[in-house]
Design an enzyme around this catalytic site. Structure first.
Site, PDB file in Angstrom:
ATOM      1  N   GLU A   1       3.928   1.162  -8.707  1.00  0.00           N
ATOM      2  CA  GLU A   1       3.606   0.074  -9.326  1.00  0.00           C
ATOM      3  C   GLU A   1       2.563  -0.855  -8.424  1.00  0.00           C
ATOM      4  O   GLU A   1       2.085  -1.817  -8.940  1.00  0.00           O
ATOM      5  CB  GLU A   1       4.809  -0.877 -10.052  1.00  0.00           C
ATOM      6  CG  GLU A   1       5.492  -0.161 -11.100  1.00  0.00           C
ATOM      7  CD  GLU A   1       4.482  -0.060 -12.322  1.00  0.00           C
ATOM      8  OE1 GLU A   1       3.921  -1.061 -12.582  1.00  0.00           O
ATOM      9  OE2 GLU A   1       4.476   0.897 -12.886  1.00  0.00           O
TER      10      GLU A   1
ATOM     11  N   HIS B   1       0.085  -0.211  -6.510  1.00  0.00           N
ATOM     12  CA  HIS B   1      -1.343   0.187  -6.849  1.00  0.00           C
ATOM     13  C   HIS B   1      -1.685   0.145  -8.100  1.00  0.00           C
ATOM     14  O   HIS B   1      -2.845  -0.729  -8.635  1.00  0.00           O
ATOM     15  CB  HIS B   1      -1.569   1.956  -6.608  1.00  0.00           C
ATOM     16  CG  HIS B   1      -1.212   2.216  -5.335  1.00  0.00           C
ATOM     17  ND1 HIS B   1      -0.077   3.360  -5.018  1.00  0.00           N
ATOM     18  CD2 HIS B   1      -1.883   2.281  -4.243  1.00  0.00           C
ATOM     19  CE1 HIS B   1       0.033   3.467  -3.687  1.00  0.00           C
ATOM     20  NE2 HIS B   1      -1.088   3.017  -3.272  1.00  0.00           N
TER      21      HIS B   1
ATOM     22  N   LYS C   1       0.779  -5.727   1.469  1.00  0.00           N
ATOM     23  CA  LYS C   1       1.529  -5.009   2.341  1.00  0.00           C
ATOM     24  C   LYS C   1       1.044  -4.557   3.422  1.00  0.00           C
ATOM     25  O   LYS C   1       1.512  -4.845   4.608  1.00  0.00           O
ATOM     26  CB  LYS C   1       2.207  -3.704   1.488  1.00  0.00           C
ATOM     27  CG  LYS C   1       3.476  -3.476   2.142  1.00  0.00           C
ATOM     28  CD  LYS C   1       4.038  -2.277   1.438  1.00  0.00           C
ATOM     29  CE  LYS C   1       3.336  -0.905   1.838  1.00  0.00           C
ATOM     30  NZ  LYS C   1       3.192  -0.452   2.888  1.00  0.00           N
TER      31      LYS C   1
ATOM     32  N   SER D   1       4.175   4.277  -0.918  1.00  0.00           N
ATOM     33  CA  SER D   1       4.220   5.628  -1.153  1.00  0.00           C
ATOM     34  C   SER D   1       5.216   6.225  -0.431  1.00  0.00           C
ATOM     35  O   SER D   1       5.873   7.201  -0.689  1.00  0.00           O
ATOM     36  CB  SER D   1       2.962   6.415  -1.170  1.00  0.00           C
ATOM     37  OG  SER D   1       2.025   5.767  -2.086  1.00  0.00           O
TER      38      SER D   1
END
Ligand code: PAF
Length: 267
Positions: free
Chosen positions: A35, A37, A149, A186
């Site tokens: 979410e 990305h 992030k 990821s």
């Protein structure tokens, strides 16, 4: 979504869009989209006439012994997610397309690459800057969207763009978190269920650090507060907890998975 595998194809497609008077948004990724990305892609699609994304797991930014060979991949799921998020053109080059031979030219960004991730992963940011420079040269003038992030990565990319006069507007986008505070990544896919339950300690540490800064304690002490919160979690192995300018930044391992997180402070 129009899936493109060649440098020439992606370059010509975006050149044609610009020739048509369209603005281009670009979202560089390594795939296994989450979410976070999707939020970047939606924003690119909303703010630009045409939205493009790239999926390439870049070997240059992994050191020997890191997770290059196990990095999660799901090209079919990613293609659907990118399409649903409004991406028009998706560049998915293979290794030989991006690096047909040895790489003799790399981009290194002094200063911004030092410390934090750069201390733990000394070759990482040159690998990132090199592939991002390549992607920018292939894509051409655009707005490029990066998640906060990877805060230090964002600073490295901004500096590279400024120093080398890339015709790119870099847009930083807020971290997307799970309900329990864990920043989406990821690499969260690597976590066992016990590690996944432990991982929100990173966000808790940042919140504790923020409270300490807001109480007016010195940065060194606020960093210690964050380190103590992380060290109290048995499944977390602290890498760093630091205050740099107006940013609190942490990194820790959960088993073999290394996660990072950060939070801004207003003083
Ligand atoms: O943030 C990432 O996913 C990667 O570091 C990037 C910017 C796509 C370069 O490979």
């Amino acid at each position: 979504v129009n899936v493109i595998e060649t440098i020439d194809g992606f370059r010509k497609t975006l050149d044609a869009e610009r020739l048509d008077g369209k603005t281009v948004g670009l979202v560089p990724t390594m795939g296994f989209l989450h979410e976070g990305h999707v939020a970047l892609m939606r924003r690119a699609a909303t703010e630009c006439d045409v939205a493009a994304a790239t999926i390439f797991v870049n070997p240059l930014q992994f050191a020997a012994g890191e997770d290059l060979s196990t990095y999660p991949r799901d090209i079919d799921g990613d293609t659907r997610a990118a399409s649903d998020a409004g991406i028009d053109h998706l560049f998915v080059p293979d290794l030989s397309e991006m690096y047909p031979g040895d790489v003799h030219t790399t981009v290194s960004v002094a200063g911004e690459s030092d410390g934090l991730e750069g201390a733990s992963r000394p070759t990482h940011f040159a690998g990132v800057a090199t592939v991002v420079a390549k992607l920018f040269n292939i894509a051409g003038p655009c707005r490029a969207y990066f998640g906060e992030k990877d805060w230090q990565q964002l600073q490295v990319v901004r500096r590279m763009v400024a120093d080398l006069s890339f015709p790119i507007e870099v847009v930083g986008c807020p971290i997307v978190r799970a309900d329990d505070g864990l920043a989406l990544s990821s690499r969260n896919a690597y976590l066992s269920s016990a590690e996944r339950a432990a991982a929100p300690v990173l966000h808790r540490a940042l919140v504790d650090g923020l409270a300490a800064v807001e109480r007016g304690v010195a940065d060194r002490e606020a960093a210690d507060v964050m380190a103590r919160t992380i060290s109290a979690e048995p499944l977390a192995q602290l890498d760093y907890a630091e205050v740099v300018g107006d940013r609190l930044l942490v990194a820790a391992r959960f088993g073999s998975t290394r996660l990072i997180d950060n939070l801004g402070v207003t003083r």
